[in-house]
Design a protein around this motif. Structure first.
Motif, PDB file in Angstrom:
ATOM      1  N   LEU A  36     -30.839 -82.050  92.429  1.00 29.47           N
ATOM      2  CA  LEU A  36     -32.221 -82.526  92.372  1.00 29.47           C
ATOM      3  C   LEU A  36     -32.366 -83.842  93.126  1.00 29.47           C
ATOM      4  O   LEU A  36     -33.325 -84.026  93.894  1.00 29.47           O
ATOM      5  CB  LEU A  36     -32.632 -82.706  90.901  1.00 29.47           C
ATOM      6  N   LYS A  37     -31.453 -84.731  92.980  1.00 26.42           N
ATOM      7  CA  LYS A  37     -31.533 -86.019  93.676  1.00 26.42           C
ATOM      8  C   LYS A  37     -31.397 -85.837  95.178  1.00 26.42           C
ATOM      9  O   LYS A  37     -32.039 -86.539  95.973  1.00 26.42           O
ATOM     10  CB  LYS A  37     -30.460 -86.959  93.148  1.00 26.42           C
ATOM     11  N   ILE A  38     -30.522 -84.901  95.582  1.00 21.11           N
ATOM     12  CA  ILE A  38     -30.342 -84.661  97.025  1.00 21.11           C
ATOM     13  C   ILE A  38     -31.646 -84.166  97.645  1.00 21.11           C
ATOM     14  O   ILE A  38     -32.074 -84.608  98.732  1.00 21.11           O
ATOM     15  CB  ILE A  38     -29.202 -83.656  97.242  1.00 21.11           C
ATOM     16  N   VAL A  39     -32.325 -83.213  96.976  1.00 19.23           N
ATOM     17  CA  VAL A  39     -33.596 -82.684  97.489  1.00 19.23           C
ATOM     18  C   VAL A  39     -34.629 -83.793  97.603  1.00 19.23           C
ATOM     19  O   VAL A  39     -35.374 -83.919  98.601  1.00 19.23           O
ATOM     20  CB  VAL A  39     -34.086 -81.545  96.575  1.00 19.23           C
ATOM     21  N   VAL A  40     -34.728 -84.631  96.561  1.00 15.88           N
ATOM     22  CA  VAL A  40     -35.696 -85.734  96.592  1.00 15.88           C
ATOM     23  C   VAL A  40     -35.395 -86.681  97.758  1.00 15.88           C
ATOM     24  O   VAL A  40     -36.316 -87.126  98.476  1.00 15.88           O
ATOM     25  CB  VAL A  40     -35.676 -86.478  95.246  1.00 15.88           C
ATOM     26  N   LEU A  41     -34.099 -86.962  97.953  1.00 17.05           N
ATOM     27  CA  LEU A  41     -33.732 -87.854  99.048  1.00 17.05           C
ATOM     28  C   LEU A  41     -34.105 -87.236 100.393  1.00 17.05           C
ATOM     29  O   LEU A  41     -34.582 -87.935 101.319  1.00 17.05           O
ATOM     30  CB  LEU A  41     -32.234 -88.161  98.997  1.00 17.05           C
ATOM     31  N   TYR A  42     -33.846 -85.914 100.562  1.00 19.97           N
ATOM     32  CA  TYR A  42     -34.224 -85.237 101.806  1.00 19.97           C
ATOM     33  C   TYR A  42     -35.729 -85.312 102.039  1.00 19.97           C
ATOM     34  O   TYR A  42     -36.205 -85.552 103.165  1.00 19.97           O
ATOM     35  CB  TYR A  42     -33.769 -83.776 101.755  1.00 19.97           C
ATOM     36  N   LEU A  43     -36.546 -85.100 101.007  1.00 20.80           N
ATOM     37  CA  LEU A  43     -38.001 -85.158 101.140  1.00 20.80           C
ATOM     38  C   LEU A  43     -38.466 -86.550 101.552  1.00 20.80           C
ATOM     39  O   LEU A  43     -39.303 -86.725 102.450  1.00 20.80           O
ATOM     40  CB  LEU A  43     -38.668 -84.737  99.830  1.00 20.80           C
ATOM     41  N   LEU A  44     -37.905 -87.540 100.845  1.00 20.40           N
ATOM     42  CA  LEU A  44     -38.298 -88.914 101.176  1.00 20.40           C
ATOM     43  C   LEU A  44     -37.902 -89.261 102.617  1.00 20.40           C
ATOM     44  O   LEU A  44     -38.660 -89.916 103.358  1.00 20.40           O
ATOM     45  CB  LEU A  44     -37.649 -89.895 100.200  1.00 20.40           C
ATOM     46  N   GLY A  45     -36.643 -88.796 102.999  1.00 18.69           N
ATOM     47  CA  GLY A  45     -36.209 -89.073 104.369  1.00 18.69           C
ATOM     48  C   GLY A  45     -37.094 -88.362 105.386  1.00 18.69           C
ATOM     49  O   GLY A  45     -37.413 -88.926 106.450  1.00 18.69           O
ATOM     50  N   ALA A  94     -31.935 -83.316 113.412  1.00 18.49           N
ATOM     51  CA  ALA A  94     -30.847 -82.351 113.191  1.00 18.49           C
ATOM     52  C   ALA A  94     -29.517 -83.064 113.000  1.00 18.49           C
ATOM     53  O   ALA A  94     -28.681 -82.691 112.147  1.00 18.49           O
ATOM     54  CB  ALA A  94     -30.769 -81.383 114.366  1.00 18.49           C
ATOM     55  N   SER A  95     -29.286 -84.130 113.787  1.00 12.38           N
ATOM     56  CA  SER A  95     -28.029 -84.873 113.659  1.00 12.38           C
ATOM     57  C   SER A  95     -27.929 -85.543 112.301  1.00 12.38           C
ATOM     58  O   SER A  95     -26.873 -85.524 111.638  1.00 12.38           O
ATOM     59  CB  SER A  95     -27.931 -85.918 114.776  1.00 12.38           C
ATOM     60  N   LEU A  96     -29.050 -86.141 111.896  1.00 14.28           N
ATOM     61  CA  LEU A  96     -29.039 -86.780 110.567  1.00 14.28           C
ATOM     62  C   LEU A  96     -28.807 -85.756 109.456  1.00 14.28           C
ATOM     63  O   LEU A  96     -28.049 -85.993 108.507  1.00 14.28           O
ATOM     64  CB  LEU A  96     -30.366 -87.532 110.343  1.00 14.28           C
ATOM     65  N   LEU A  97     -29.489 -84.603 109.604  1.00 12.37           N
ATOM     66  CA  LEU A  97     -29.318 -83.558 108.582  1.00 12.37           C
ATOM     67  C   LEU A  97     -27.881 -83.037 108.562  1.00 12.37           C
ATOM     68  O   LEU A  97     -27.285 -82.821 107.501  1.00 12.37           O
ATOM     69  CB  LEU A  97     -30.288 -82.404 108.866  1.00 12.37           C
ATOM     70  N   MET A  98     -27.277 -82.870 109.767  1.00 13.89           N
ATOM     71  CA  MET A  98     -25.894 -82.403 109.840  1.00 13.89           C
ATOM     72  C   MET A  98     -24.952 -83.423 109.219  1.00 13.89           C
ATOM     73  O   MET A  98     -23.990 -83.061 108.516  1.00 13.89           O
ATOM     74  CB  MET A  98     -25.500 -82.162 111.302  1.00 13.89           C
ATOM     75  N   LEU A  99     -25.233 -84.716 109.453  1.00 11.07           N
ATOM     76  CA  LEU A  99     -24.398 -85.762 108.864  1.00 11.07           C
ATOM     77  C   LEU A  99     -24.463 -85.728 107.345  1.00 11.07           C
ATOM     78  O   LEU A  99     -23.438 -85.826 106.664  1.00 11.07           O
ATOM     79  CB  LEU A  99     -24.854 -87.130 109.411  1.00 11.07           C
ATOM     80  N   VAL A 100     -25.681 -85.532 106.834  1.00  9.54           N
ATOM     81  CA  VAL A 100     -25.845 -85.482 105.366  1.00  9.54           C
ATOM     82  C   VAL A 100     -25.126 -84.259 104.805  1.00  9.54           C
ATOM     83  O   VAL A 100     -24.417 -84.332 103.789  1.00  9.54           O
ATOM     84  CB  VAL A 100     -27.340 -85.466 105.006  1.00  9.54           C
ATOM     85  N   LEU A 101     -25.298 -83.088 105.461  1.00 12.62           N
ATOM     86  CA  LEU A 101     -24.669 -81.863 104.960  1.00 12.62           C
ATOM     87  C   LEU A 101     -23.137 -81.955 105.047  1.00 12.62           C
ATOM     88  O   LEU A 101     -22.418 -81.490 104.156  1.00 12.62           O
ATOM     89  CB  LEU A 101     -25.162 -80.655 105.772  1.00 12.62           C
ATOM     90  N   ARG A 102     -22.627 -82.563 106.096  1.00 11.37           N
ATOM     91  CA  ARG A 102     -21.169 -82.702 106.242  1.00 11.37           C
ATOM     92  C   ARG A 102     -20.587 -83.592 105.144  1.00 11.37           C
ATOM     93  O   ARG A 102     -19.538 -83.311 104.565  1.00 11.37           O
ATOM     94  CB  ARG A 102     -20.856 -83.279 107.631  1.00 11.37           C
ATOM     95  N   THR A 103     -21.344 -84.702 104.926  1.00 13.71           N
ATOM     96  CA  THR A 103     -20.893 -85.601 103.844  1.00 13.71           C
ATOM     97  C   THR A 103     -20.863 -84.883 102.509  1.00 13.71           C
ATOM     98  O   THR A 103     -19.913 -85.002 101.730  1.00 13.71           O
ATOM     99  CB  THR A 103     -21.811 -86.822 103.777  1.00 13.71           C
ATOM    100  N   ARG A 104     -21.956 -84.091 102.235  1.00 14.99           N
ATOM    101  CA  ARG A 104     -22.008 -83.366 100.956  1.00 14.99           C
ATOM    102  C   ARG A 104     -20.894 -82.319 100.877  1.00 14.99           C
ATOM    103  O   ARG A 104     -20.279 -82.123  99.829  1.00 14.99           O
ATOM    104  CB  ARG A 104     -23.381 -82.681 100.823  1.00 14.99           C
ATOM    105  N   HIS A 105     -20.577 -81.646 101.993  1.00 15.84           N
ATOM    106  CA  HIS A 105     -19.519 -80.645 102.012  1.00 15.84           C
ATOM    107  C   HIS A 105     -18.159 -81.285 101.686  1.00 15.84           C
ATOM    108  O   HIS A 105     -17.348 -80.719 100.932  1.00 15.84           O
ATOM    109  CB  HIS A 105     -19.471 -79.968 103.388  1.00 15.84           C
ATOM    110  N   GLN A 106     -17.930 -82.447 102.267  1.00 15.98           N
ATOM    111  CA  GLN A 106     -16.671 -83.122 101.984  1.00 15.98           C
ATOM    112  C   GLN A 106     -16.573 -83.519 100.505  1.00 15.98           C
ATOM    113  O   GLN A 106     -15.515 -83.442  99.897  1.00 15.98           O
ATOM    114  CB  GLN A 106     -16.524 -84.352 102.880  1.00 15.98           C
TER     115      GLN A 106
END
Length: 576
Positions: free
Chosen positions: A17-26, A61-73
């Motif tokens: 839930l926090k990740i989704v909120v952060l994505y929306l705000l970003g 896209a780069s920012l989104l990929m960075l966020v997704l990579r961080t979350r995957h790790q």
């Protein structure tokens, strides 16, 4: 153990839930920034606007990929930690010394067991996997399965259950039950603490306690039990003591047992008892005590030292059985025996005079009577008179053995044997008997000389009477032992039939057709050996022509002084 779901949760800051909120705000922030940048260049050509949008898209896209990579790790790290935790839990489960197993909540089937549980029950994993737990639970405890393995129970101390191993023996286990997820299903993890040895020990202690209770109950009814401290003061008695002595428990506690003494026993009697107890030995003896009213009574008493956990004596326990009736019967019997011995001694002694006179008259008649027939009768009368005189001598010898006090003195075996053989000199010479004497002693040996002389006389007399007619031999030997001597008298005569060897020491028993004696010789020998606290053995066979070998062990005078009544002994005489 197969994987089961951990109870750990991801950190609160990384929840979906926090990740989704952060994505929306970003995203909103980025769109606002994009609109503001476009307003700064309103006259930008269409191609430039499209390029700018493409740039914004690439940046997004780069920012989104960075966020997704961080979350995957982050998720991968969590998964590795969970796998490591599972490996640790699996190892703890499998290698734990405590028996553990997992069973399903509904069917109560065994899903997994660790090595300790398999060793406890004595089965293999293949034999128990998917089998109902009921197969292991003791029949009378199977009702506990439905009571403690309910799905809604997450944790419970289930108490002590009884299980059966592969040999059918009962195993006592204290169970703790946890609810877990196993292979995506609700299951129960059972942790067991094996109390079998403890419970068996407690049961054995209870059994021993009950046995001791029954033993004490039986002893209270039949024996007197007295406990004293190291100073000899009474610290405990049973009811039998009060019943026999007339003293109450309250009156005897704290008293010295001397309050019961009748004064019958000499001082060294008690000194010997205390010396034995202080050296950790059990003492036993017959004691004459007195009741509170002064009436004498006899007991057969045993006293044992009691040790503490440091192997130190801290009290003494005495157990005694009343033997007054038996002792009085023995005293009466001993009195009658002494009277009979006295009568036999005096009668034999008084008869020897007339018999000696008769023998003298017969000898006179032999010299004066010339008639051959009359002389034949006189000869027969003389033989009977001699036989009667010999029998009277043996009866007197028996009374002396039984009644006379012992006179302990150092024995010169060589001189004594030579003296005894001298009395048979004519018989030995006429019979052509070879006599071999061997004395193998270095330590002085003391006992009653006249009794030793009696042993040698009767055994050598037997060997001469029942000698081998061809090359007769007699061997007399004395060998030193650690606490006495071993005397041997052997011959090469016809021997003694094993079937009668148990009776040859009986009074008046004659076991050989050649025997013309009174049947008292070996009886006297056995009586002397018994009086000297020794023992006699016979080695003989009528089939091997090995003759008869008598061996007599006699203890030294120190043993006699410890084991004979004081009245039976005279002071030790010197060699001079």
């Amino acid at each position: 153990m197969q994987s089961h779901r951990s109870s750990q949760h991801p950190p609160e800051g990384n929840s979906p839930l926090k990740i989704v909120v952060l994505y929306l705000l970003g995203g909103l922030l980025w769109f606002a920034l994009s609109a503001w940048l476009l307003q700064l260049v309103p006259d930008m050509p269409l191609l430039g606007s499209a390029f700018l949008n493409l740039l914004f898209l690439l940046i997004s896209a780069s920012l989104l990929m960075l966020v997704l990579r961080t979350r995957h790790q982050q998720l991968r790290g969590q998964r590795l930690r969970l796998l490591a935790d599972e490996q640790r839990y699996r190892k703890l489960y499998e290698e734990s010394p405590q028996p553990m197993w997992i069973c399903s909540s509904q069917e109560k089937r065994l899903l997994s067991l660790n090595d300790a549980a398999l060793a406890l029950f004595g089965y293999t994993m293949a034999e128990l996997r998917m089998k109902p737990l009921q197969q292991l639970v003791y029949e009378k405890d199977q009702y506990l399965l439905n009571l403690h393995l309910q799905p809604e129970q997450h944790y419970e101390k289930a108490g002590i259950w009884r299980f059966s191993d592969d040999k059918g023996e009962i195993v006592f286990l204290d169970l703790v039950i946890h609810q877990i997820q196993f292979n995506e299903h609700t299951a129960k993890l059972v942790i067991a603490n094996n109390l079998t040895d403890l419970i068996r020990t407690e049961e054995e202690k209870l059994r021993i306690h009950n046995e001791l209770h029954h033993y004490k109950k039986a002893l209270d009814r039949s024996a007197m039990l007295t406990v004293t401290d190291l100073e000899g003061n009474i610290i405990d008695i049973n009811s039998k003591v009060s019943e026999i002595t007339g003293w109450s428990r309250h009156e005897l506690l704290g008293q010295n047992p001397r309050v019961l003494s009748s004064g019958h026993h000499p001082k060294h009697f008690w000194t010997t008892m205390f010396h034995s107890l202080q050296h950790g030995q059990v003492w036993r003896g017959e004691v004459r005590n007195k009741t509170k009213e002064g009436q004498p009574f006899w007991i057969d008493m045993s006293v044992v030292p009691v040790y503490d956990e440091h192997n130190q004596i801290y009290k003494y326990m005495g157990m005694a059985y009343p033997i007054t009736d038996r002792k009085m019967a023995e005293i009466r019997s001993e009195k009658i025996h002494r009277e009979l011995m006295t009568f036999m001694y005096k009668a034999s002694h008084n008869l020897r005079g007339p018999v000696a006179t008769l023998s003298g008259l017969i000898n006179v008649a032999k010299m004066e009577v010339q008639d051959p027939i009359t002389n034949q009768y006189i000869k027969l009368m003389g033989e009977r008179a001699n036989h009667l005189e010999f029998t009277l001598s043996e009866l007197i010898a028996i009374t002396k053995v039984k009644q006379e006090d012992l006179s302990l003195a150092a024995i010169d075996f060589q001189a004594l044997i030579d003296d005894v053989l001298l009395s048979f000199e004519r018989s030995i010479r006429d019979g052509g008997i070879s006599v071999d004497v061997a004395i193998r002693t270095t330590t002085p040996f003391s006992t009653d000389e006249k009794l030793i002389r009696g042993i040698l006389f009767y055994l050598i007399d037997n060997s001469i009477k029942f000698r081998n007619n061809q090359n007769p031999r007699i061997r007399v030997a004395v060998d030193e032992q650690s606490n006495g001597v071993l005397m041997t008298v052997a011959d090469n005569g016809p021997g003694i039939d094993p079937e009668i060897q148990d009776r040859i020491y009986d009074m008046y028993y004659r076991g050989h057709e050649k025997s013309q004696g009174s049947g008292l010789g070996l009886y006297i020998v056995a009586s002397i050996v018994e009086r000297l606290c020794g023992y006699i053995t016979l080695d003989s066979s009528i089939h091997t022509n090995s003759g008869a070998t008598f061996r007599i062990f006699l203890p030294n005078d120190l043993y006699l002084r410890r084991n004979l009544p004081e009245k039976d002994m005279l002071p030790l005489q010197s060699e001079n």
